[in-house]
Write a protein that holds these residues in place. Structure first.
Motif, PDB file in Angstrom:
ATOM      1  N   HIS A   9      36.956  26.965  35.339  1.00  0.00           N
ATOM      2  CA  HIS A   9      37.808  26.644  34.197  1.00  0.00           C
ATOM      3  C   HIS A   9      39.231  26.437  34.709  1.00  0.00           C
ATOM      4  O   HIS A   9      39.529  26.700  35.869  1.00  0.00           O
ATOM      5  CB  HIS A   9      37.778  27.776  33.152  1.00  0.00           C
ATOM      6  N   HIS A  10      40.100  25.974  33.833  1.00  0.00           N
ATOM      7  CA  HIS A  10      41.481  25.736  34.232  1.00  0.00           C
ATOM      8  C   HIS A  10      42.141  27.055  34.612  1.00  0.00           C
ATOM      9  O   HIS A  10      42.266  27.972  33.801  1.00  0.00           O
ATOM     10  CB  HIS A  10      42.255  25.068  33.083  1.00  0.00           C
ATOM     11  N   ARG A  11      42.537  27.175  35.882  1.00  0.00           N
ATOM     12  CA  ARG A  11      43.226  28.340  36.429  1.00  0.00           C
ATOM     13  C   ARG A  11      42.402  29.624  36.354  1.00  0.00           C
ATOM     14  O   ARG A  11      42.943  30.726  36.491  1.00  0.00           O
ATOM     15  CB  ARG A  11      44.568  28.557  35.709  1.00  0.00           C
ATOM     16  N   GLN A  12      41.129  29.516  36.129  1.00  0.00           N
ATOM     17  CA  GLN A  12      40.296  30.712  36.062  1.00  0.00           C
ATOM     18  C   GLN A  12      38.858  30.350  36.388  1.00  0.00           C
ATOM     19  O   GLN A  12      38.418  29.218  36.151  1.00  0.00           O
ATOM     20  CB  GLN A  12      40.361  31.344  34.664  1.00  0.00           C
ATOM     21  N   VAL A  13      38.150  31.290  36.969  1.00  0.00           N
ATOM     22  CA  VAL A  13      36.728  31.098  37.237  1.00  0.00           C
ATOM     23  C   VAL A  13      35.968  32.283  36.654  1.00  0.00           C
ATOM     24  O   VAL A  13      36.519  33.377  36.478  1.00  0.00           O
ATOM     25  CB  VAL A  13      36.445  30.985  38.757  1.00  0.00           C
ATOM     26  N   GLN A  14      34.724  32.055  36.363  1.00  0.00           N
ATOM     27  CA  GLN A  14      33.882  33.107  35.798  1.00  0.00           C
ATOM     28  C   GLN A  14      32.514  33.032  36.457  1.00  0.00           C
ATOM     29  O   GLN A  14      31.955  31.945  36.633  1.00  0.00           O
ATOM     30  CB  GLN A  14      33.750  32.941  34.285  1.00  0.00           C
ATOM     31  N   THR A  15      31.973  34.177  36.849  1.00  0.00           N
ATOM     32  CA  THR A  15      30.680  34.180  37.522  1.00  0.00           C
ATOM     33  C   THR A  15      29.574  33.740  36.578  1.00  0.00           C
ATOM     34  O   THR A  15      29.578  34.065  35.385  1.00  0.00           O
ATOM     35  CB  THR A  15      30.349  35.585  38.058  1.00  0.00           C
ATOM     36  N   THR A  16      28.630  32.989  37.128  1.00  0.00           N
ATOM     37  CA  THR A  16      27.411  32.676  36.400  1.00  0.00           C
ATOM     38  C   THR A  16      26.529  33.924  36.365  1.00  0.00           C
ATOM     39  O   THR A  16      26.860  34.959  36.952  1.00  0.00           O
ATOM     40  CB  THR A  16      26.647  31.541  37.099  1.00  0.00           C
TER      41      THR A  16
END
Length: 300
Positions: free
Chosen positions: A55-62
């Motif tokens: 995501h914009h400026r952020q990531v999230q684990t699947t």
């Protein structure tokens, strides 16, 4: 040779998953964000699936990424602890103890400060689990304290930590009503402690009483059943050793103690390898636990 991806990639992934940011992971690991992104892509190619949602400026684990992170978090924690043990002063010793969860929480843990005061160079590494361990196979564990009969194996010394009194326990505030113990048992739910060696059917049969029909909330940990009784959920049938602090504080009362004798059973068993029973920290801990359980005199 183990089939594992490069450790550096796993370390990078763990940092990015924990911080939920490639940029913050780069700061922590002293790398560039592009290097972090490149290593994560290499790891995703290795596994053949995405580990992050970008995501914009952020990531999230699947989902798969979260499972990997939780496993790595435990493994890196254990690795960190092992490295810390190697750095201990040479006179210090590490004693690995595996204990039934409720006994560790309710009985052993509160007493450990006294052992540490007696043996300041012994570093206790305490783990918990409901299933008894086989010390013949689990060589990294020095002492095992199990809830229920242990796994007997050649070369092990096993002893029960004395008999325990198993009795109905009820919150003190539930006794404020003008009820007999029989009426209270009939009106309030009977809390089942799933792993206890004595269940409600055995207790009622032993006392030649008819067992009431009603709700039976159930817990797979003695500590949870005791906590539920303190909260007024109903009447728990558990060891007074595990509930000693709640009884001493007046939070729980043994119901019908004058008319119904408690059922007495050995509940917890301590196992140690015969070859290590008389050695250093293991010998000191075994003797101390037995003294705490009232089986031997306390050390001077």
């Amino acid at each position: 040779m183990r089939n594992l991806p490069p450790l550096a990639r796993l370390r990078t992934f763990e940092a990015a998953a924990r911080l939920q940011s490639f940029a913050l992971a780069a700061q922590e690991l002293h790398l560039t964000p592009s290097a972090i992104s490149h290593q994560i892509r290499d790891l995703e190619k290795y596994f053949g699936r995405a580990l992050f949602e970008r995501h914009h400026r952020q990531v999230q684990t699947t989902r798969e990424g979260q499972r990997l992170f939780e496993s790595l978090d435990r493994l890196f924690g254990a690795l960190e602890a092992s490295c810390a043990e190697v750095q201990l002063p040479t006179q210090d010793q590490v004693l690995a103890v595996h204990c039934a969860p409720s006994l560790a929480l309710k009985w052993l843990g509160p007493r450990l400060p006294s052992f540490m005061a007696l043996h300041p160079t012994v570093n206790i590494r305490l783990t918990t689990g409901a299933e008894p361990l086989d010390l013949g196979a689990q060589r990294e564990i020095d002492v095992s304290i199990a809830y229920g009969p242990p796994r007997h194996s050649a070369g092990l010394d096993v002893c029960a930590l004395g008999d325990e009194h198993i009795a109905p326990l009820v919150a003190a505030h539930l006794l404020e009503h003008d009820e007999s113990p029989e009426q209270l048992l009939a009106r309030w739910p009977l809390i089942d402690s799933q792993l206890s060696p004595v269940g409600w059917p055995q207790w009622f049969a032993f006392h030649e009483l008819a067992m009431p029909v009603g709700p039976r909330p159930s817990f797979d940990r003695a500590a949870m059943a005791i906590a539920a009784a303190v909260d007024g959920l109903g009447v728990a049938l558990e060891s007074t050793r595990l509930a000693a602090r709640e009884i001493e504080r007046g939070e729980l009362v043994v119901l019908g103690a004058e008319r119904w004798p408690a059922l007495v059973r050995p509940v917890h068993f301590m196992s140690v390898r015969h070859t290590e029973r008389s050695r250093g920290a293991t010998a000191a801990f075994v003797q101390w636990v037995q003294a705490q359980a009232g089986l031997v005199n306390s050390a001077p």
